[in-house]
Design a protein around this motif. Sequence first.
Motif, short mmCIF file in Angstrom:
data_model
loop_
_atom_site.label_atom_id
_atom_site.label_comp_id
_atom_site.label_asym_id
_atom_site.label_seq_id
_atom_site.Cartn_x
_atom_site.Cartn_y
_atom_site.Cartn_z
N ASP A 214 34.20 39.30 38.90
CA ASP A 214 34.53 37.93 38.52
C ASP A 214 35.99 37.82 38.04
O ASP A 214 36.43 36.79 37.58
N ARG A 215 36.74 38.92 38.19
CA ARG A 215 38.16 38.91 37.81
C ARG A 215 38.95 38.02 38.77
O ARG A 215 38.66 37.98 39.96
N ASP A 216 39.97 37.37 38.23
CA ASP A 216 40.82 36.58 39.11
C ASP A 216 41.81 37.51 39.82
O ASP A 216 41.94 38.69 39.48
N HIS A 217 42.46 36.98 40.85
CA HIS A 217 43.36 37.78 41.69
C HIS A 217 44.45 38.46 40.85
O HIS A 217 44.74 39.64 41.05
N ALA A 218 45.05 37.72 39.93
CA ALA A 218 46.14 38.29 39.10
C ALA A 218 45.64 39.47 38.27
O ALA A 218 46.36 40.46 38.10
N SER A 219 44.42 39.39 37.79
CA SER A 219 43.84 40.49 37.01
C SER A 219 43.62 41.72 37.87
O SER A 219 43.86 42.85 37.43
N VAL A 220 43.16 41.53 39.10
CA VAL A 220 42.96 42.65 40.02
C VAL A 220 44.31 43.29 40.36
O VAL A 220 44.44 44.52 40.35
N VAL A 221 45.32 42.49 40.62
CA VAL A 221 46.66 43.02 40.92
C VAL A 221 47.17 43.82 39.73
O VAL A 221 47.71 44.93 39.90
N ALA A 222 46.98 43.32 38.51
CA ALA A 222 47.43 44.04 37.31
C ALA A 222 46.69 45.37 37.17
O ALA A 222 47.31 46.39 36.83
N LEU A 223 45.39 45.38 37.45
CA LEU A 223 44.62 46.63 37.39
C LEU A 223 45.15 47.64 38.40
O LEU A 223 45.34 48.82 38.07
N VAL A 224 45.43 47.19 39.61
CA VAL A 224 45.95 48.08 40.66
C VAL A 224 47.32 48.62 40.25
O VAL A 224 47.60 49.82 40.40
N GLU A 225 48.18 47.77 39.73
CA GLU A 225 49.52 48.22 39.29
C GLU A 225 49.40 49.26 38.17
O GLU A 225 50.11 50.27 38.19
N CYS A 226 48.51 49.04 37.22
CA CYS A 226 48.29 50.03 36.15
C CYS A 226 47.80 51.35 36.73
O CYS A 226 48.25 52.42 36.32
N ALA A 227 46.88 51.27 37.67
CA ALA A 227 46.35 52.48 38.30
C ALA A 227 47.46 53.25 39.01
O ALA A 227 47.54 54.48 38.91
N LEU B 87 48.59 57.06 38.36
CA LEU B 87 48.57 58.05 39.45
C LEU B 87 49.91 58.75 39.57
O LEU B 87 49.98 59.92 39.92
N THR B 88 50.98 58.04 39.28
CA THR B 88 52.32 58.60 39.38
C THR B 88 52.63 59.55 38.23
O THR B 88 53.29 60.56 38.42
N HIS B 89 52.14 59.24 37.03
CA HIS B 89 52.53 59.99 35.84
C HIS B 89 51.48 60.94 35.28
O HIS B 89 51.77 61.73 34.39
N GLU B 90 50.27 60.86 35.77
CA GLU B 90 49.18 61.71 35.28
C GLU B 90 48.57 62.48 36.45
O GLU B 90 48.75 62.11 37.60
N ALA B 91 47.81 63.49 36.14
CA ALA B 91 47.10 64.26 37.18
C ALA B 91 45.75 63.61 37.43
O ALA B 91 44.69 64.17 37.15
N VAL B 92 45.81 62.36 37.94
CA VAL B 92 44.61 61.59 38.21
C VAL B 92 44.66 61.02 39.62
O VAL B 92 45.73 60.93 40.23
#
Length: 146
Positions: free
Chosen positions: A35-48, A52-57
Motif C-alpha cells: 500500500d506504499r505510494d510510488h515515492a515511498s517505493v523509490v525511496a526504499l529502493v534508493e536506500c537499498a 548494497l554499495t557500502h555494506e556486504a549485503v
Amino acid sequence: MASERRSKTRAGHQAATTPDGQAPWADLEMTVPTDRDHASVVALVECALVELTHEAVGAVFVSRQVGRSTRTQYVACDDVGEQFQKRHFDDRLGWHETTVPRRTVRDELITQLTRSPSTPAKRSGEGAASEPDTFVVKPVRELRTP
C-alpha cells in the motif's frame, strides 16, 4: 593499497549498527503488493542501493506464482555502486548470472515492487499466487547461491 583501504572501510561499515542494535539495512524489506505510494517505493529502493554499495549485503526479490517461483539477487560488484551482479533463479530454468548497471537494478526493483496484485496471475494465465512476493536486504553470506 587503495583496494586494501576500501576493504577496511567496508569492514568498518559492516560493524555499524543503529541505536537499537540493528544493522542500518535490517528493516529494508516489504511484501508485494504494497500500500506504499510510488515515492515511498523509490525511496526504499534508493536506500537499498546505498546499503548494497557500502555494506556486504545483497537485495533479494522473490516472486511466487502457482507452481513456480523466481528469485533475483543483486550484489554490488564495485565500491562505487555502478555495477551489480544480478543472479536470477527460476525453478524451471536454474541460475543465470549477469552484470548490470545501477540504473537497471533501480528500474527493475521499482517495477517489481510497484506491481499490482493481479500482475503475476495475468502474466502466467493461472490463479493468484499463494504467498505474496517479497523484497529483503540481507547479508551476502545468507544469500542462496548456485
